[in-house]
Scaffold this motif. Structure first.
Motif, PDB file in Angstrom:
ATOM      1  N   ASN A  90     -11.113  16.520  16.842  1.00 48.29           N
ATOM      2  CA  ASN A  90     -12.279  16.919  17.634  1.00 48.29           C
ATOM      3  C   ASN A  90     -11.903  17.934  18.705  1.00 48.29           C
ATOM      4  O   ASN A  90     -12.652  18.872  19.000  1.00 48.29           O
ATOM      5  CB  ASN A  90     -12.940  15.697  18.276  1.00 48.29           C
ATOM      6  N   ILE A  91     -10.711  17.794  19.294  1.00 54.25           N
ATOM      7  CA  ILE A  91     -10.237  18.762  20.280  1.00 54.25           C
ATOM      8  C   ILE A  91      -9.841  20.062  19.583  1.00 54.25           C
ATOM      9  O   ILE A  91     -10.118  21.162  20.075  1.00 54.25           O
ATOM     10  CB  ILE A  91      -9.041  18.189  21.071  1.00 54.25           C
ATOM     11  N   GLU A  92      -9.216  19.930  18.428  1.00 57.13           N
ATOM     12  CA  GLU A  92      -8.812  21.112  17.654  1.00 57.13           C
ATOM     13  C   GLU A  92     -10.015  21.991  17.339  1.00 57.13           C
ATOM     14  O   GLU A  92      -9.952  23.221  17.438  1.00 57.13           O
ATOM     15  CB  GLU A  92      -8.136  20.667  16.355  1.00 57.13           C
ATOM     16  N   SER A  93     -11.148  21.364  16.984  1.00 59.32           N
ATOM     17  CA  SER A  93     -12.339  22.137  16.622  1.00 59.32           C
ATOM     18  C   SER A  93     -12.906  22.911  17.802  1.00 59.32           C
ATOM     19  O   SER A  93     -13.624  23.899  17.618  1.00 59.32           O
ATOM     20  CB  SER A  93     -13.407  21.213  16.035  1.00 59.32           C
ATOM     21  N   ILE A  94     -12.596  22.477  19.026  1.00 55.25           N
ATOM     22  CA  ILE A  94     -13.011  23.216  20.224  1.00 55.25           C
ATOM     23  C   ILE A  94     -12.026  24.336  20.526  1.00 55.25           C
ATOM     24  O   ILE A  94     -12.418  25.488  20.774  1.00 55.25           O
ATOM     25  CB  ILE A  94     -13.123  22.267  21.433  1.00 55.25           C
ATOM     26  N   LEU A  95     -10.743  24.021  20.489  1.00 59.44           N
ATOM     27  CA  LEU A  95      -9.728  25.007  20.878  1.00 59.44           C
ATOM     28  C   LEU A  95      -9.735  26.237  19.975  1.00 59.44           C
ATOM     29  O   LEU A  95      -9.507  27.363  20.448  1.00 59.44           O
ATOM     30  CB  LEU A  95      -8.343  24.364  20.885  1.00 59.44           C
ATOM     31  N   ARG A 129     -18.773  19.606  26.310  1.00 58.22           N
ATOM     32  CA  ARG A 129     -18.647  18.150  26.266  1.00 58.22           C
ATOM     33  C   ARG A 129     -18.129  17.737  24.889  1.00 58.22           C
ATOM     34  O   ARG A 129     -18.759  18.038  23.868  1.00 58.22           O
ATOM     35  CB  ARG A 129     -19.997  17.483  26.547  1.00 58.22           C
ATOM     36  N   CYS A 130     -17.004  17.066  24.872  1.00 61.04           N
ATOM     37  CA  CYS A 130     -16.320  16.736  23.616  1.00 61.04           C
ATOM     38  C   CYS A 130     -16.995  15.576  22.910  1.00 61.04           C
ATOM     39  O   CYS A 130     -17.205  14.518  23.499  1.00 61.04           O
ATOM     40  CB  CYS A 130     -14.859  16.393  23.890  1.00 61.04           C
ATOM     41  N   SER A 131     -17.306  15.784  21.645  1.00 63.55           N
ATOM     42  CA  SER A 131     -17.845  14.725  20.803  1.00 63.55           C
ATOM     43  C   SER A 131     -16.685  14.019  20.113  1.00 63.55           C
ATOM     44  O   SER A 131     -15.689  14.652  19.755  1.00 63.55           O
ATOM     45  CB  SER A 131     -18.781  15.342  19.756  1.00 63.55           C
ATOM     46  N   ARG A 132     -16.821  12.709  19.929  1.00 61.83           N
ATOM     47  CA  ARG A 132     -15.718  11.935  19.342  1.00 61.83           C
ATOM     48  C   ARG A 132     -16.207  10.948  18.296  1.00 61.83           C
ATOM     49  O   ARG A 132     -17.315  10.427  18.389  1.00 61.83           O
ATOM     50  CB  ARG A 132     -14.976  11.146  20.426  1.00 61.83           C
ATOM     51  N   LYS A 192     -22.588   9.891  29.642  1.00 61.93           N
ATOM     52  CA  LYS A 192     -21.140   9.670  29.562  1.00 61.93           C
ATOM     53  C   LYS A 192     -20.747   8.196  29.514  1.00 61.93           C
ATOM     54  O   LYS A 192     -19.694   7.800  30.002  1.00 61.93           O
ATOM     55  CB  LYS A 192     -20.411  10.376  30.709  1.00 61.93           C
ATOM     56  N   CYS A 193     -21.606   7.392  28.900  1.00 63.85           N
ATOM     57  CA  CYS A 193     -21.257   5.980  28.694  1.00 63.85           C
ATOM     58  C   CYS A 193     -21.084   5.642  27.219  1.00 63.85           C
ATOM     59  O   CYS A 193     -20.960   4.472  26.864  1.00 63.85           O
ATOM     60  CB  CYS A 193     -22.298   5.072  29.326  1.00 63.85           C
ATOM     61  N   GLY A 194     -21.125   6.644  26.351  1.00 59.82           N
ATOM     62  CA  GLY A 194     -20.789   6.430  24.951  1.00 59.82           C
ATOM     63  C   GLY A 194     -21.931   6.096  24.022  1.00 59.82           C
ATOM     64  O   GLY A 194     -21.713   5.544  22.944  1.00 59.82           O
ATOM     65  N   LYS A 195     -23.178   6.465  24.383  1.00 57.48           N
ATOM     66  CA  LYS A 195     -24.325   6.150  23.528  1.00 57.48           C
ATOM     67  C   LYS A 195     -24.184   6.755  22.132  1.00 57.48           C
ATOM     68  O   LYS A 195     -24.348   6.073  21.121  1.00 57.48           O
ATOM     69  CB  LYS A 195     -25.621   6.666  24.167  1.00 57.48           C
ATOM     70  N   THR A 196     -23.916   8.045  22.082  1.00 55.32           N
ATOM     71  CA  THR A 196     -23.870   8.739  20.792  1.00 55.32           C
ATOM     72  C   THR A 196     -22.682   8.289  19.959  1.00 55.32           C
ATOM     73  O   THR A 196     -22.792   8.117  18.739  1.00 55.32           O
ATOM     74  CB  THR A 196     -23.837  10.262  21.002  1.00 55.32           C
ATOM     75  N   THR A 197     -21.544   8.079  20.597  1.00 55.74           N
ATOM     76  CA  THR A 197     -20.360   7.590  19.879  1.00 55.74           C
ATOM     77  C   THR A 197     -20.644   6.230  19.261  1.00 55.74           C
ATOM     78  O   THR A 197     -20.289   5.960  18.108  1.00 55.74           O
ATOM     79  CB  THR A 197     -19.156   7.498  20.836  1.00 55.74           C
TER      80      THR A 197
END
Length: 298
Positions: A4-9, A119-122, A152-157
């Motif tokens: 997920n970080i790689e896809s941003i960088l 905002r990083c998606s995970r 930022k409490c993890g709803k989507t994750t």
């Protein structure tokens, strides 16, 4: 490097990419946000701490970055930008601030961009195990469920993994992914595992997408994120009338918050037989409280 970080960088200009890759693995792999503000150092939010990279963001850097995030196609993202954000490959949301241009009192676009927040998606496989126990009924069906928390409490994750879990258990799940954040779809391919029985309607407004899924895909469950517009009420009621269960999320911190929201009338009627409140204490995605309607608790 986490994917997920790689896809941003890989979307960043080469000098920025190199700078971020040089950070300690613990910081970069747990990054939650990358913030860029003209005239200020770049900041990274990771593990609930803020870290700064000590050179100032300038207009040229920001302009280069936004062009790369937009795939050099500003027009293709114009509608999203009018809402103050874009969603890039991988389901990552990029918040945008700058000069707002109005048209008939509505935001048409944002130009002269002054700050960005990536905002990083995970994907967290197994994140929904506890939640799943709360929404499954003894007869094997599920509660119509509303997941509530501040940002930022993890709803989507949590929702993403819940869809995977339910799909793997045999439910047909229709996902109305208005902001492309749940599945992270790109050219028809999802970035995340949503299970073998999941159909995804990407980029479609919820008030239309929920109806389309009911008519076309015969789901047992419809899942969507960040419900709350008054236009969503008709679609939710249509799902209930069709015998389709609904799992969705909403911003809020208390029962009073959701009663005062656009879907407050549905909450009062008991449309959602299970309401789950999330917290980031002791960790992101922690279940703080579960409320059941009296007639549906089992």
């Amino acid at each position: 490097m986490e994917k997920n970080i790689e896809s941003i960088l890989i979307k960043m200009p080469q000098d920025l990419e190199k700078t971020f890759r040089a950070l300690p693995d613990k910081i970069i792999n747990n990054a939650e946000e990358f913030r860029f503000r003209i005239g200020q150092p770049i900041s990274i939010i990771s593990l609930n701490e803020e870290y700064h990279i000590s050179y100032a963001v300038d207009y040229e850097m920001l302009n280069n970055l936004i062009n790369r995030l937009l795939n050099y196609s500003y027009y293709a993202y114009e509608t999203e930008l009018a809402n103050g954000y874009i969603t890039i490959e991988g389901g990552h949301r990029v918040g945008v601030c700058g000069k707002v241009v109005l048209e008939k009192e509505n935001v048409r676009l944002i130009k002269d961009i002054s700050s960005l927040n990536i905002r990083c998606s995970r994907e967290v496989i197994g994140a929904s195990e506890e939640c799943l126990k709360k929404i499954l009924k003894k007869d094997g069906s599920i509660h119509n469920t509303l997941i509530v928390s501040p940002p930022k409490c993890g709803k989507t994750t949590l929702l993403r993994d819940l869809v995977r879990n339910l799909s793997c258990k045999g439910f047909r799940v229709g996902v109305c992914d208005e902001r492309s954040e749940i599945a992270g779809s790109y050219k028809g391919k999802t970035c995340y595992d949503l299970g073998p029985r999941t159909d995804i309607l990407d980029g479609c407004p919820k008030e239309q997408g929920i109806i389309m899924l009911i008519r076309a895909m015969s789901p047992n469950i419809i899942a969507t994120d960040e419900i709350g517009k008054s236009a969503d009420i008709y679609a939710i009621e249509a799902a209930m009338c069709a015998g389709v269960n609904l799992i969705t999320t909403i911003h809020g911190n208390s029962y009073e918050d959701i009663l005062n929201s656009a879907i407050g009338s549905l909450v009062k009627k008991g449309t959602f037989s299970c309401i789950i409140f999330l917290s980031n204490i002791p960790k992101t995605g922690s279940i703080r409280e579960v409320m059941y309607s009296k007639q549906d608790k089992d």
